[in-house]
Design a protein around this motif. Sequence first.
Motif, PDB file in Angstrom:
ATOM      1  N   HIS A 177     -26.578  11.271 -59.332  1.00 36.60           N
ATOM      2  CA  HIS A 177     -25.587  10.279 -59.719  1.00 36.60           C
ATOM      3  C   HIS A 177     -24.676  10.699 -60.869  1.00 36.60           C
ATOM      4  N   LEU A 178     -25.008  11.798 -61.534  1.00 41.43           N
ATOM      5  CA  LEU A 178     -24.187  12.255 -62.647  1.00 41.43           C
ATOM      6  C   LEU A 178     -23.652  13.664 -62.417  1.00 41.43           C
ATOM      7  N   LEU A 179     -24.534  14.658 -62.394  1.00 43.19           N
ATOM      8  CA  LEU A 179     -24.073  16.047 -62.413  1.00 43.19           C
ATOM      9  C   LEU A 179     -23.402  16.489 -61.112  1.00 43.19           C
ATOM     10  N   GLU A 180     -23.993  16.188 -59.971  1.00 41.97           N
ATOM     11  CA  GLU A 180     -23.355  16.585 -58.708  1.00 41.97           C
ATOM     12  C   GLU A 180     -22.001  15.898 -58.537  1.00 41.97           C
ATOM     13  N   PRO A 181     -21.890  14.570 -58.770  1.00 46.47           N
ATOM     14  CA  PRO A 181     -20.560  13.956 -58.669  1.00 46.47           C
ATOM     15  C   PRO A 181     -19.558  14.501 -59.684  1.00 46.47           C
ATOM     16  N   ILE A 182     -20.019  14.796 -60.922  1.00 50.07           N
ATOM     17  CA  ILE A 182     -19.105  15.375 -61.910  1.00 50.07           C
ATOM     18  C   ILE A 182     -18.540  16.700 -61.404  1.00 50.07           C
ATOM     19  N   CYS A 183     -19.396  17.527 -60.802  1.00 52.68           N
ATOM     20  CA  CYS A 183     -18.923  18.792 -60.239  1.00 52.68           C
ATOM     21  C   CYS A 183     -17.919  18.537 -59.113  1.00 52.68           C
ATOM     22  N   ARG A 184     -18.252  17.634 -58.234  1.00 51.59           N
ATOM     23  CA  ARG A 184     -17.396  17.364 -57.068  1.00 51.59           C
ATOM     24  C   ARG A 184     -16.054  16.766 -57.502  1.00 51.59           C
ATOM     25  N   GLU A 185     -16.096  15.765 -58.373  1.00 47.06           N
ATOM     26  CA  GLU A 185     -14.886  15.069 -58.783  1.00 47.06           C
ATOM     27  C   GLU A 185     -14.013  15.917 -59.711  1.00 47.06           C
ATOM     28  N   GLY A 186     -14.639  16.819 -60.478  1.00 50.95           N
ATOM     29  CA  GLY A 186     -13.894  17.658 -61.410  1.00 50.95           C
ATOM     30  C   GLY A 186     -13.552  19.027 -60.881  1.00 50.95           C
ATOM     31  N   ARG A 187     -13.856  19.271 -59.607  1.00 51.58           N
ATOM     32  CA  ARG A 187     -13.577  20.565 -58.962  1.00 51.58           C
ATOM     33  C   ARG A 187     -14.305  21.711 -59.673  1.00 51.58           C
ATOM     34  N   LEU A 188     -15.591  21.499 -59.923  1.00 53.03           N
ATOM     35  CA  LEU A 188     -16.437  22.548 -60.491  1.00 53.03           C
ATOM     36  C   LEU A 188     -17.284  23.129 -59.366  1.00 53.03           C
ATOM     37  N   PRO A 189     -17.121  24.404 -59.019  1.00 55.27           N
ATOM     38  CA  PRO A 189     -17.938  24.994 -57.959  1.00 55.27           C
ATOM     39  C   PRO A 189     -19.424  24.975 -58.264  1.00 55.27           C
ATOM     40  N   SER A 190     -19.770  24.945 -59.561  1.00 53.78           N
ATOM     41  CA  SER A 190     -21.179  24.882 -59.962  1.00 53.78           C
ATOM     42  C   SER A 190     -21.242  24.562 -61.445  1.00 53.78           C
TER      43      SER A 190
END
Length: 295
Positions: A177-190
């Motif tokens: 609910h935090l880290l995976e969505p932050i990566c997805r929404e912020g365009r972070l590959p990892s």
Amino acid sequence: MIVPNMSQNAVAVADHYDELDPIYRRVWGEHVHHGLWVTGRETPAEAVEALVDMVGDRLRLTPGEPCVDIGCGYGSTARQLAATRRVRVTGLTLSAEQAHYAAAHPQPDVDIHLGDWLVNGLTDGSAHAAWAIESSEHMVDKPRFFAEAHRVLSPGGRFVVCAWLAGTDAGGWKVRHLLEPICREGRLPSMGTREEYEAMAMAAGFEIDGYEDVSRRVARTWSICARRLVKALLTDRETRRLALGARNRVFVLSIPRLILAYRTGAMRYGIFTLSKAGENGAPADPGKFTQQEPS
């Protein structure tokens, strides 16, 4: 390593910053990175500059040195360090909008290019110092990110990386609910942990001179951004248009996630100080930065 459930690449990163350019400059400012509150009394602008000053101190910059700003954004950090430390800076950004802004705000000894760090084309050993302030997160190939920095730095060169990091023990709902969505929404590959970053840096040939967790001193950045965004939504038509209709509008959801990620320890903000061995493999410098407890 936290990896989003939607693959990200350099094209997506560039599109994200190009499309949201008006929001970023209005809500986050020209530096596009966290502020660092040392006394707690700094204004947001002073806090942002304090983070840049810390990077300059960690790099031990001296006048005339050739430097590289990896993921330079609008070039504000490069301009600040060129002015205050009298160094020469080459910066690279994936965003055409950011490069255009930098070109419209030229400064002596600062040269900003549109380009991908992973295929930067810079000459081996051409820089004495390099920094990456919140850009490593956007790198598709993080081991190559470190390897290119090691290649471009001269023997004895210094490298500082300021990074969004996953908490070492983050799992379960913090990831979902935090880290995976932050990566997805912020365009972070990892998003890596401290341990993963240090392992990649050492594999590239760097020595780890120091690490500091400054999460508590940067976290208020996001409550400030939240207030600015709400104000902009109420008063600015362009902000409302982008927030409602842009392809990358989902990033707005990441602001409350980031606030909660810091409060729960799911995400950390770390500053790594690295060095490349000197001639004949000698240590770059006998002076080391000591590792510090989270702050």
